[in-house]
Design a protein around this motif. Structure first.
Motif, PDB file in Angstrom:
ATOM      1  N   CYS A  18     -15.788  10.246  76.308  1.00 13.51           N
ATOM      2  CA  CYS A  18     -16.556   9.166  75.666  1.00 13.51           C
ATOM      3  C   CYS A  18     -16.431   9.241  74.151  1.00 13.51           C
ATOM      4  O   CYS A  18     -16.278   8.209  73.472  1.00 13.51           O
ATOM      5  CB  CYS A  18     -18.027   9.243  76.067  1.00 13.51           C
ATOM      6  SG  CYS A  18     -18.335   8.991  77.824  1.00 13.51           S
ATOM      7  N   ASP A  19     -16.491  10.434  73.615  1.00 11.60           N
ATOM      8  CA  ASP A  19     -16.383  10.623  72.175  1.00 11.60           C
ATOM      9  C   ASP A  19     -15.010  10.191  71.663  1.00 11.60           C
ATOM     10  O   ASP A  19     -14.898   9.588  70.588  1.00 11.60           O
ATOM     11  CB  ASP A  19     -16.669  12.086  71.831  1.00 11.60           C
ATOM     12  CG  ASP A  19     -16.959  12.286  70.364  1.00 11.60           C
ATOM     13  OD1 ASP A  19     -17.788  11.526  69.815  1.00 11.60           O
ATOM     14  OD2 ASP A  19     -16.363  13.205  69.762  1.00 11.60           O
ATOM     15  N   HIS A  20     -13.975  10.478  72.438  1.00 18.67           N
ATOM     16  CA  HIS A  20     -12.634  10.049  72.044  1.00 18.67           C
ATOM     17  C   HIS A  20     -12.511   8.525  72.083  1.00 18.67           C
ATOM     18  O   HIS A  20     -11.846   7.933  71.214  1.00 18.67           O
ATOM     19  CB  HIS A  20     -11.570  10.702  72.934  1.00 18.67           C
ATOM     20  CG  HIS A  20     -11.305  12.123  72.574  1.00 18.67           C
ATOM     21  ND1 HIS A  20     -12.046  13.158  73.085  1.00 18.67           N
ATOM     22  CD2 HIS A  20     -10.391  12.684  71.752  1.00 18.67           C
ATOM     23  CE1 HIS A  20     -11.606  14.292  72.591  1.00 18.67           C
ATOM     24  NE2 HIS A  20     -10.592  14.033  71.777  1.00 18.67           N
ATOM     25  N   LEU A  22     -14.920   6.470  71.469  1.00 14.24           N
ATOM     26  CA  LEU A  22     -15.617   6.011  70.265  1.00 14.24           C
ATOM     27  C   LEU A  22     -14.751   6.196  69.023  1.00 14.24           C
ATOM     28  O   LEU A  22     -14.733   5.343  68.129  1.00 14.24           O
ATOM     29  CB  LEU A  22     -16.947   6.753  70.119  1.00 14.24           C
ATOM     30  CG  LEU A  22     -18.014   6.373  71.146  1.00 14.24           C
ATOM     31  CD1 LEU A  22     -19.140   7.398  71.154  1.00 14.24           C
ATOM     32  CD2 LEU A  22     -18.538   4.972  70.861  1.00 14.24           C
ATOM     33  N   TRP A  23     -14.022   7.298  68.967  1.00 12.10           N
ATOM     34  CA  TRP A  23     -13.129   7.544  67.833  1.00 12.10           C
ATOM     35  C   TRP A  23     -12.009   6.508  67.810  1.00 12.10           C
ATOM     36  O   TRP A  23     -11.685   5.969  66.751  1.00 12.10           O
ATOM     37  CB  TRP A  23     -12.545   8.960  67.926  1.00 12.10           C
ATOM     38  CG  TRP A  23     -11.670   9.289  66.773  1.00 12.10           C
ATOM     39  CD1 TRP A  23     -12.049   9.781  65.558  1.00 12.10           C
ATOM     40  CD2 TRP A  23     -10.239   9.137  66.714  1.00 12.10           C
ATOM     41  NE1 TRP A  23     -10.951   9.942  64.757  1.00 12.10           N
ATOM     42  CE2 TRP A  23      -9.827   9.558  65.446  1.00 12.10           C
ATOM     43  CE3 TRP A  23      -9.277   8.695  67.618  1.00 12.10           C
ATOM     44  CZ2 TRP A  23      -8.502   9.542  65.043  1.00 12.10           C
ATOM     45  CZ3 TRP A  23      -7.952   8.678  67.229  1.00 12.10           C
ATOM     46  CH2 TRP A  23      -7.572   9.097  65.957  1.00 12.10           C
ATOM     47  N   LEU A  24     -11.425   6.236  68.970  1.00  9.65           N
ATOM     48  CA  LEU A  24     -10.369   5.220  69.045  1.00  9.65           C
ATOM     49  C   LEU A  24     -10.896   3.851  68.611  1.00  9.65           C
ATOM     50  O   LEU A  24     -10.209   3.095  67.913  1.00  9.65           O
ATOM     51  CB  LEU A  24      -9.808   5.142  70.471  1.00  9.65           C
ATOM     52  CG  LEU A  24      -8.946   6.322  70.922  1.00  9.65           C
ATOM     53  CD1 LEU A  24      -8.668   6.230  72.419  1.00  9.65           C
ATOM     54  CD2 LEU A  24      -7.657   6.379  70.124  1.00  9.65           C
ATOM     55  N   HIS A  25     -12.127   3.532  69.002  1.00 12.24           N
ATOM     56  CA  HIS A  25     -12.744   2.270  68.597  1.00 12.24           C
ATOM     57  C   HIS A  25     -12.959   2.227  67.083  1.00 12.24           C
ATOM     58  O   HIS A  25     -12.737   1.196  66.450  1.00 12.24           O
ATOM     59  CB  HIS A  25     -14.070   2.066  69.335  1.00 12.24           C
ATOM     60  CG  HIS A  25     -14.781   0.811  68.920  1.00 12.24           C
ATOM     61  ND1 HIS A  25     -14.405  -0.427  69.376  1.00 12.24           N
ATOM     62  CD2 HIS A  25     -15.832   0.615  68.087  1.00 12.24           C
ATOM     63  CE1 HIS A  25     -15.198  -1.343  68.842  1.00 12.24           C
ATOM     64  NE2 HIS A  25     -16.074  -0.731  68.061  1.00 12.24           N
ATOM     65  N   SER A  26     -13.395   3.346  66.511  1.00 19.69           N
ATOM     66  CA  SER A  26     -13.640   3.374  65.066  1.00 19.69           C
ATOM     67  C   SER A  26     -12.360   3.192  64.255  1.00 19.69           C
ATOM     68  O   SER A  26     -12.407   2.766  63.100  1.00 19.69           O
ATOM     69  CB  SER A  26     -14.342   4.674  64.661  1.00 19.69           C
ATOM     70  OG  SER A  26     -13.455   5.763  64.751  1.00 19.69           O
ATOM     71  N   HIS A  27     -11.218   3.484  64.871  1.00 12.61           N
ATOM     72  CA  HIS A  27      -9.921   3.293  64.209  1.00 12.61           C
ATOM     73  C   HIS A  27      -9.224   2.014  64.684  1.00 12.61           C
ATOM     74  O   HIS A  27      -8.033   1.821  64.478  1.00 12.61           O
ATOM     75  CB  HIS A  27      -9.036   4.519  64.434  1.00 12.61           C
ATOM     76  CG  HIS A  27      -9.490   5.697  63.637  1.00 12.61           C
ATOM     77  ND1 HIS A  27     -10.504   6.526  64.058  1.00 12.61           N
ATOM     78  CD2 HIS A  27      -9.119   6.154  62.421  1.00 12.61           C
ATOM     79  CE1 HIS A  27     -10.714   7.452  63.155  1.00 12.61           C
ATOM     80  NE2 HIS A  27      -9.898   7.257  62.140  1.00 12.61           N
ATOM     81  N   THR A  34     -19.806   0.011  71.707  1.00 11.47           N
ATOM     82  CA  THR A  34     -20.121   1.319  71.124  1.00 11.47           C
ATOM     83  C   THR A  34     -21.475   1.857  71.558  1.00 11.47           C
ATOM     84  O   THR A  34     -21.608   3.059  71.799  1.00 11.47           O
ATOM     85  CB  THR A  34     -20.050   1.271  69.588  1.00 11.47           C
ATOM     86  OG1 THR A  34     -20.892   0.227  69.115  1.00 11.47           O
ATOM     87  CG2 THR A  34     -18.629   1.044  69.123  1.00 11.47           C
ATOM     88  N   TRP A  37     -21.147   3.370  75.125  1.00 12.47           N
ATOM     89  CA  TRP A  37     -20.352   4.599  75.176  1.00 12.47           C
ATOM     90  C   TRP A  37     -20.988   5.730  74.373  1.00 12.47           C
ATOM     91  O   TRP A  37     -20.871   6.900  74.732  1.00 12.47           O
ATOM     92  CB  TRP A  37     -18.913   4.338  74.737  1.00 12.47           C
ATOM     93  CG  TRP A  37     -18.176   3.593  75.801  1.00 12.47           C
ATOM     94  CD1 TRP A  37     -17.897   2.258  75.834  1.00 12.47           C
ATOM     95  CD2 TRP A  37     -17.694   4.143  77.034  1.00 12.47           C
ATOM     96  NE1 TRP A  37     -17.249   1.951  77.010  1.00 12.47           N
ATOM     97  CE2 TRP A  37     -17.108   3.078  77.764  1.00 12.47           C
ATOM     98  CE3 TRP A  37     -17.687   5.410  77.598  1.00 12.47           C
ATOM     99  CZ2 TRP A  37     -16.534   3.258  79.011  1.00 12.47           C
ATOM    100  CZ3 TRP A  37     -17.109   5.586  78.836  1.00 12.47           C
ATOM    101  CH2 TRP A  37     -16.545   4.528  79.533  1.00 12.47           C
ATOM    102  N   ALA A  38     -21.692   5.395  73.289  1.00 13.33           N
ATOM    103  CA  ALA A  38     -22.397   6.434  72.528  1.00 13.33           C
ATOM    104  C   ALA A  38     -23.537   7.010  73.361  1.00 13.33           C
ATOM    105  O   ALA A  38     -23.743   8.233  73.399  1.00 13.33           O
ATOM    106  CB  ALA A  38     -22.914   5.867  71.214  1.00 13.33           C
TER     107      ALA A  38
END
Length: 136
Positions: A18-20, A22-27, A34, A37-38
């Motif tokens: 899930c954290d990955h 979120l990271w992919l979404h932030s980039h 979000t 998934w957060a």
């Protein structure tokens, strides 16, 4: 004990997934909701920590049973002092517990306390890395 450790690692892996995301979404590499998934990441992290605390309880209970057979005079504080690897793990996990509980809205902690819990948890993990004898 093995089931608890296995389930904790599965929950941790789910948190990382899930954290990955979120990271992919932030980039801007994927588009996800979000908030969902957060929250899912925080729930998985919470499950992992709770299972880690259950593991600590099992270890502590085993130690208590062994010492009860040998001597009745031993206090819990004495046991925790003589088993620093367990003490460090319990403190680290209890500090970790506050962060997802706050994030999910189950606790209302001020940001300074959440930061302090993060620092305590990180220091506990660092102690376990630096001194392998403190690993559980």
């Amino acid at each position: 004990l093995q089931v608890t450790v296995t389930l904790s690692r599965i929950a941790s892996a789910m948190f990382l997934f899930c954290d990955h995301l979120l990271w992919l979404h932030s980039h801007r590499l994927v588009s996800i909701q979000t908030k969902y998934w957060a929250d899912t990441a925080d729930r998985c992290w919470l499950y992992s920590i709770i299972l880690a605390l259950v593991k600590d309880w099992i270890y502590l209970n085993n130690i208590l049973q062994k010492t009860a057979m040998s001597s009745a005079n031993t206090s819990l504080v004495t046991l925790l002092r003589s088993n620093m690897h367990l003490t460090v793990d319990i403190v680290k996990n209890l500090a970790d517990l506050m962060i997802p509980l706050n994030s999910l809205g189950h606790l209302k902690l001020n940001p300074q306390l959440v930061s302090f819990c993060g620092i305590v948890s990180s220091l506990g993990a660092l102690l376990q890395i630096v001194n392998p004898n403190l690993r559980l």
